[in-house]
Design a protein around this motif. Sequence first.
Motif, PDB file in Angstrom:
ATOM      1  N   TYR A 193       5.254  40.098  46.800  1.00  0.00           N
ATOM      2  CA  TYR A 193       4.308  40.268  47.901  1.00  0.00           C
ATOM      3  C   TYR A 193       3.989  41.743  48.110  1.00  0.00           C
ATOM      4  N   VAL A 244       7.958  44.112  52.928  1.00  0.00           N
ATOM      5  CA  VAL A 244       6.558  43.978  52.528  1.00  0.00           C
ATOM      6  C   VAL A 244       5.716  45.002  53.271  1.00  0.00           C
ATOM      7  N   ASP A 254      -0.007  33.635  49.272  1.00  0.00           N
ATOM      8  CA  ASP A 254      -0.433  35.035  49.391  1.00  0.00           C
ATOM      9  C   ASP A 254       0.264  35.931  48.378  1.00  0.00           C
ATOM     10  N   ALA A 255       1.251  35.412  47.675  1.00  0.00           N
ATOM     11  CA  ALA A 255       2.009  36.221  46.713  1.00  0.00           C
ATOM     12  C   ALA A 255       1.116  36.689  45.565  1.00  0.00           C
TER      13      ALA A 255
END
Length: 275
Positions: free
Chosen positions: A119, A194, A216-217
């Motif tokens: 991420y 992150v 979303d990675a």
Amino acid sequence: MKRIFALFILLSAVFLTACGEDEGNAGSSGEKDTINFGATAGPYSDMVTQAIAPLLEEKGYEVTNKEFTDYVQPNKALANGDLDANLFQHKIYLDSFAEENNLELSEVIIVPTAPMGIYSNKYEDIDSVEKGSTMGVPNDPTNLARALIVLEDEGLVKINEDVDPLRASLADIEDNPKSLDFVEVEAGQLPRLVDSEDLAAVPGNYALAAKMDLLDALALEDMPDDYRNRVVVNTEDIDAPYVKDIKEVIESDEFEEIIDEEFQGFGKPKWMEEE
């Protein structure tokens, strides 16, 4: 006196019959009709309540689910009979825990599992990663090895080919083309990194606990089945009808449909992909 004795015999017969019907949550067939599950709080407890329990209830079972906040009690509760099955652990942990605690536990079936992901709030894709970027990684050996496998799959590092990838450490990196600067922290703290670092490798369960979207990675782990969670029972129960029914509902199309709708981003085990 004869009437009193006859009444005593009749009441005793009724009492014994009632006890026999109630014993062990069994019906007239003698088979279990209540299944007590245990799972760690979060996505796997949700999987029991949203996907597994409803399908078992369609088969006539009553299903309970006890949530745990640690990784020790679910196996102990299973071994002492408080649970009939649990869902929270991968094979490596299961084998190690069972051996260390002298327990006879067996895997029933592997389930879809939240993968580790890379991420970033700085980069939109892996190709954008710049040289010298900081990279948060887990400091425990198992999760660190998983993180390094993801990074190698994405071309960000190369691990010494003589090393077992499942046991790789930072010392086993033989090529780091982006000169990544690794920051090791406890796995549960990685979601915070992150924001503070350029990238972070976050295990799926911690990502979900932090309300992160798996999709979303920048990259998601192609997880080996040994790292996927599985339903586990006491070995002596592995051939019991209720265990076969648990396996059957998880192998069903209805279960996969629920996973696709409610557990997006979860990696499916090989048996499911091969269907």
